[in-house]
Design a protein around this motif. Structure first.
Motif, PDB file in Angstrom:
ATOM      1  N   GLU A  45      38.412  40.044  55.084  1.00 19.77           N
ATOM      2  CA  GLU A  45      37.992  41.432  55.283  1.00 19.77           C
ATOM      3  C   GLU A  45      36.751  41.747  54.449  1.00 19.77           C
ATOM      4  O   GLU A  45      35.813  42.406  54.921  1.00 19.77           O
ATOM      5  N   ALA A  46      36.733  41.268  53.206  1.00 18.27           N
ATOM      6  CA  ALA A  46      35.602  41.533  52.326  1.00 18.27           C
ATOM      7  C   ALA A  46      34.333  40.860  52.846  1.00 18.27           C
ATOM      8  O   ALA A  46      33.249  41.462  52.851  1.00 18.27           O
ATOM      9  N   LEU A  47      34.464  39.592  53.286  1.00 21.31           N
ATOM     10  CA  LEU A  47      33.310  38.874  53.809  1.00 21.31           C
ATOM     11  C   LEU A  47      32.768  39.518  55.079  1.00 21.31           C
ATOM     12  O   LEU A  47      31.552  39.628  55.270  1.00 21.31           O
ATOM     13  N   ILE A  60      32.316  39.580  44.081  1.00 15.84           N
ATOM     14  CA  ILE A  60      33.094  40.778  44.387  1.00 15.84           C
ATOM     15  C   ILE A  60      34.556  40.481  44.122  1.00 15.84           C
ATOM     16  O   ILE A  60      35.134  39.551  44.714  1.00 15.84           O
ATOM     17  N   ALA A  61      35.162  41.214  43.212  1.00 16.69           N
ATOM     18  CA  ALA A  61      36.586  41.048  42.919  1.00 16.69           C
ATOM     19  C   ALA A  61      37.410  41.664  44.035  1.00 16.69           C
ATOM     20  O   ALA A  61      37.052  42.703  44.600  1.00 16.69           O
ATOM     21  N   ILE A  99      35.314  36.854  45.764  1.00 19.77           N
ATOM     22  CA  ILE A  99      34.389  36.048  46.559  1.00 19.77           C
ATOM     23  C   ILE A  99      33.022  36.040  45.868  1.00 19.77           C
ATOM     24  O   ILE A  99      32.647  37.007  45.201  1.00 19.77           O
ATOM     25  N   THR A 100      32.324  34.926  46.015  1.00 23.10           N
ATOM     26  CA  THR A 100      30.955  34.818  45.520  1.00 23.10           C
ATOM     27  C   THR A 100      30.041  34.524  46.709  1.00 23.10           C
ATOM     28  O   THR A 100      30.278  33.568  47.451  1.00 23.10           O
ATOM     29  N   ILE A 101      29.017  35.347  46.860  1.00 25.49           N
ATOM     30  CA  ILE A 101      28.080  35.193  47.971  1.00 25.49           C
ATOM     31  C   ILE A 101      26.722  34.792  47.406  1.00 25.49           C
ATOM     32  O   ILE A 101      26.064  35.590  46.732  1.00 25.49           O
ATOM     33  N   HIS A 141      36.369  49.275  48.902  1.00 31.67           N
ATOM     34  CA  HIS A 141      37.153  48.328  48.104  1.00 31.67           C
ATOM     35  C   HIS A 141      36.286  47.583  47.093  1.00 31.67           C
ATOM     36  O   HIS A 141      36.816  46.913  46.210  1.00 31.67           O
ATOM     37  N   PHE A 142      34.957  47.671  47.226  1.00 31.26           N
ATOM     38  CA  PHE A 142      34.066  46.949  46.321  1.00 31.26           C
ATOM     39  C   PHE A 142      33.849  47.786  45.056  1.00 31.26           C
ATOM     40  O   PHE A 142      32.774  48.317  44.799  1.00 31.26           O
ATOM     41  N   THR A 143      34.876  47.884  44.255  1.00 34.79           N
ATOM     42  CA  THR A 143      34.798  48.692  43.036  1.00 34.79           C
ATOM     43  C   THR A 143      34.469  47.856  41.798  1.00 34.79           C
ATOM     44  O   THR A 143      34.051  48.377  40.778  1.00 34.79           O
TER      45      THR A 143
END
Length: 268
Positions: free
Chosen positions: A159-161, A150-151, A110-112, A135-137
């Motif tokens: 979930e990441a967002l 974020i890969a 994702i790109t924010i 998970h943001f490794t």
């Protein structure tokens, strides 16, 4: 181009070449100074035939190549998508999975977009993002355009967002209004047209494509002559046919003498 139209165009070009050859065979009945004119006419007719009949076929060569690659069993294509965070990813995946030849759908990152960072903000986000979620490794903070990539590794974009948005609201007291989801689709080459049509119906166009079809297209496009160069080559073909017509009698006589020489040599 339709196969019947293609055959008709090729036949018409061949007819033109037969006409050029026939003009050349009139050499015994024309002054020698007119032979140059015959060659000029032969080149012009070849170029004209190439422009009108063969050039459209030649322009379709990449499409023909891709059609052949699509029919080859085992060939695969990978489509890379850049999707809005408002996209229903589950429905998109479900719809694509109904297509014969679909293999996999993977959310890759994702790109924010935020704002252009100052040096201190850049250092802060570089430090903080990795602590937002376990998970943001693998992530990248782009100082120039003020975005964070974020890969995703076994983690969904939703979930990441949500994780990032909750942290951002807590720290900056504001919402994340937009984000871009990156996804990768693997399909059989034979399903490429259907998948692209399905995506286009949803207003989605692949940002890039890798695979046998795309490689074939790239190779064909890179090796093709320009339209003007191809027309000149066709003119050259007409010129060669004209020369063959002009000296056809000499070729025939020479061949007969050579054959007679071989027969005489065998008798000895």
């Amino acid at each position: 181009m339709d196969i019947i139209v293609t055959i008709i165009y090729i036949v018409l070009f061949i007819i033109l070449m037969v006409f050029v050859f026939s003009i050349g065979m009139l050499r015994p009945f024309m002054p020698k100074k007119e032979m140059a004119l015959v060659l000029v006419v032969a080149f012009f007719i070849g170029a004209l035939g190439g422009a009108f009949f063969l050039s459209p076929i030649y322009s379709d060569m990449p499409e023909i190549t891709s059609s052949i690659d699509k029919m080859m069993p085992g060939n695969e294509e990978t489509l890379y998508l850049d999707l809005s965070s408002s996209t229903d990813i589950n429905k998109l995946k479900s719809d694509l999975s109904q297509i014969d030849g679909f293999k996999s759908f993977e959310e890759t990152g994702i790109t924010i977009p935020l704002w252009k960072f100052s040096d201190s903000e850049y250092e802060y986000f570089n430090y903080a993002v990795g602590n937002v979620d376990s998970h943001f490794t693998n992530y990248t903070v782009n100082k120039t355009d003020g975005s964070i990539y974020i890969a995703l590794d076994n983690y969904s974009s939703s979930e990441a967002l949500k994780s990032f948005a909750d942290w951002y609201k807590l720290v900056f007291d504001g919402p994340i209004s937009y984000a871009q989801i990156h996804a990768k689709i693997v399909i059989s080459s034979s399903a490429l047209d259907q998948v692209e049509e399905s995506l286009l119906a949803k207003g989605i166009v692949a940002s890039s494509i890798d695979g046998s079809v795309q490689t074939g297209l790239n190779n064909t496009n890179s090796s093709m002559l320009s339209n003007n160069e191809f027309i000149l080559v066709c003119g050259g073909v007409g010129l060669v046919v004209g020369i063959l017509g002009l000296f056809f009698d000499s070729f025939v006589v020479g061949k007969r003498r050579f054959d007679r020489f071989l027969r005489t040599k065998k008798k000895r």
